[in-house]
Design a protein around this motif. Structure first.
Motif, PDB file in Angstrom:
ATOM      1  N   ARG A  12       0.868  -1.086  -0.157  1.00  0.00           N
ATOM      2  CA  ARG A  12      -0.065  -0.041   0.006  1.00  0.00           C
ATOM      3  C   ARG A  12       0.868   1.234  -0.162  1.00  0.00           C
ATOM      4  O   ARG A  12       0.613   2.311  -0.595  1.00  0.00           O
ATOM      5  CB  ARG A  12      -1.037   0.045   1.289  1.00  0.00           C
ATOM      6  CG  ARG A  12      -2.071  -1.134   1.304  1.00  0.00           C
ATOM      7  CD  ARG A  12      -2.893  -1.139   2.444  1.00  0.00           C
ATOM      8  NE  ARG A  12      -1.806  -1.329   3.544  1.00  0.00           N
ATOM      9  CZ  ARG A  12      -2.119  -1.530   4.665  1.00  0.00           C
ATOM     10  NH1 ARG A  12      -2.991  -0.760   5.305  1.00  0.00           N
ATOM     11  NH2 ARG A  12      -1.186  -1.784   5.634  1.00  0.00           N
ATOM     12  N   THR A  55      -5.281   0.590  -2.647  1.00  0.00           N
ATOM     13  CA  THR A  55      -6.617   0.266  -2.238  1.00  0.00           C
ATOM     14  C   THR A  55      -6.544  -1.362  -1.593  1.00  0.00           C
ATOM     15  O   THR A  55      -7.619  -1.682  -1.433  1.00  0.00           O
ATOM     16  CB  THR A  55      -7.421   0.150  -3.195  1.00  0.00           C
ATOM     17  OG1 THR A  55      -7.309  -0.598  -4.489  1.00  0.00           O
ATOM     18  CG2 THR A  55      -7.857   1.681  -3.968  1.00  0.00           C
ATOM     19  N   ASP A  57      -6.636  -4.167   0.756  1.00  0.00           N
ATOM     20  CA  ASP A  57      -7.260  -4.476   2.269  1.00  0.00           C
ATOM     21  C   ASP A  57      -6.340  -5.601   2.763  1.00  0.00           C
ATOM     22  O   ASP A  57      -6.477  -6.639   2.270  1.00  0.00           O
ATOM     23  CB  ASP A  57      -8.737  -4.908   2.143  1.00  0.00           C
ATOM     24  CG  ASP A  57      -9.093  -5.216   3.376  1.00  0.00           C
ATOM     25  OD1 ASP A  57      -8.502  -5.233   4.526  1.00  0.00           O
ATOM     26  OD2 ASP A  57     -10.521  -5.524   3.540  1.00  0.00           O
ATOM     27  N   GLU A  60      -7.454  -9.251   3.451  1.00  0.00           N
ATOM     28  CA  GLU A  60      -7.925  -9.888   2.171  1.00  0.00           C
ATOM     29  C   GLU A  60      -6.640 -10.190   1.085  1.00  0.00           C
ATOM     30  O   GLU A  60      -6.911 -10.638   0.206  1.00  0.00           O
ATOM     31  CB  GLU A  60      -9.005  -9.151   1.324  1.00  0.00           C
ATOM     32  CG  GLU A  60     -10.377  -8.962   1.890  1.00  0.00           C
ATOM     33  CD  GLU A  60     -11.612  -8.171   1.378  1.00  0.00           C
ATOM     34  OE1 GLU A  60     -11.306  -8.098   0.179  1.00  0.00           O
ATOM     35  OE2 GLU A  60     -12.509  -8.146   1.940  1.00  0.00           O
TER      36      GLU A  60
END
Length: 119
Positions: A12, A55, A57, A60
């Protein structure tokens, strides 16, 4: 004919990933060009590449790599000394398949497992 592999994992934040791998795990930046959204790190004979996925997560993310090593006890102790959080299910132990292993999750929840053959 295969000679090397350089896994690519999502990140990220380039700054956060760079800081974690360099200051916690002892990697260094590879290459002399800073590519936006891409990071190449190296330690000994291992390269890991990261691609920006803002984006992502982390809960996940199923990115995983397995790194074979020598002197796993020393590597494990270095991680502990550097404040690396060891995966709750991944403390240093000998597995039934004859590997001594430990695992950690990086800031983006990429699972990094280190293993040494015990035979």
């Amino acid at each position: 004919m295969l000679t090397e592999i350089h896994p690519k994992l999502p990140m990220r934040s380039k700054a956060l990933t760079r800081n974690y791998y360099i200051n916690k795990l002892g990697f260094h930046e590879f290459g002399n060009i800073d590519h936006p959204g891409y990071l190449m790190l190296k330690k000994d004979h291992i390269q890991i590449h990261f691609f920006e996925f803002k984006t992502l997560d982390p809960k996940e993310n199923y990115g995983q790599i397995y790194i074979r090593t020598e002197h796993i006890d020393e590597l494990y102790q270095q991680c502990l000394d550097n404040g690396v959080d060891i995966h709750p299910n991944g403390p240093l132990q000998i597995k039934p398949w004859g590997q001594k292993e430990f695992a950690l999750l990086d800031p983006d929840h990429n699972l990094i497992t280190f293993g040494q053959t015990m035979s």
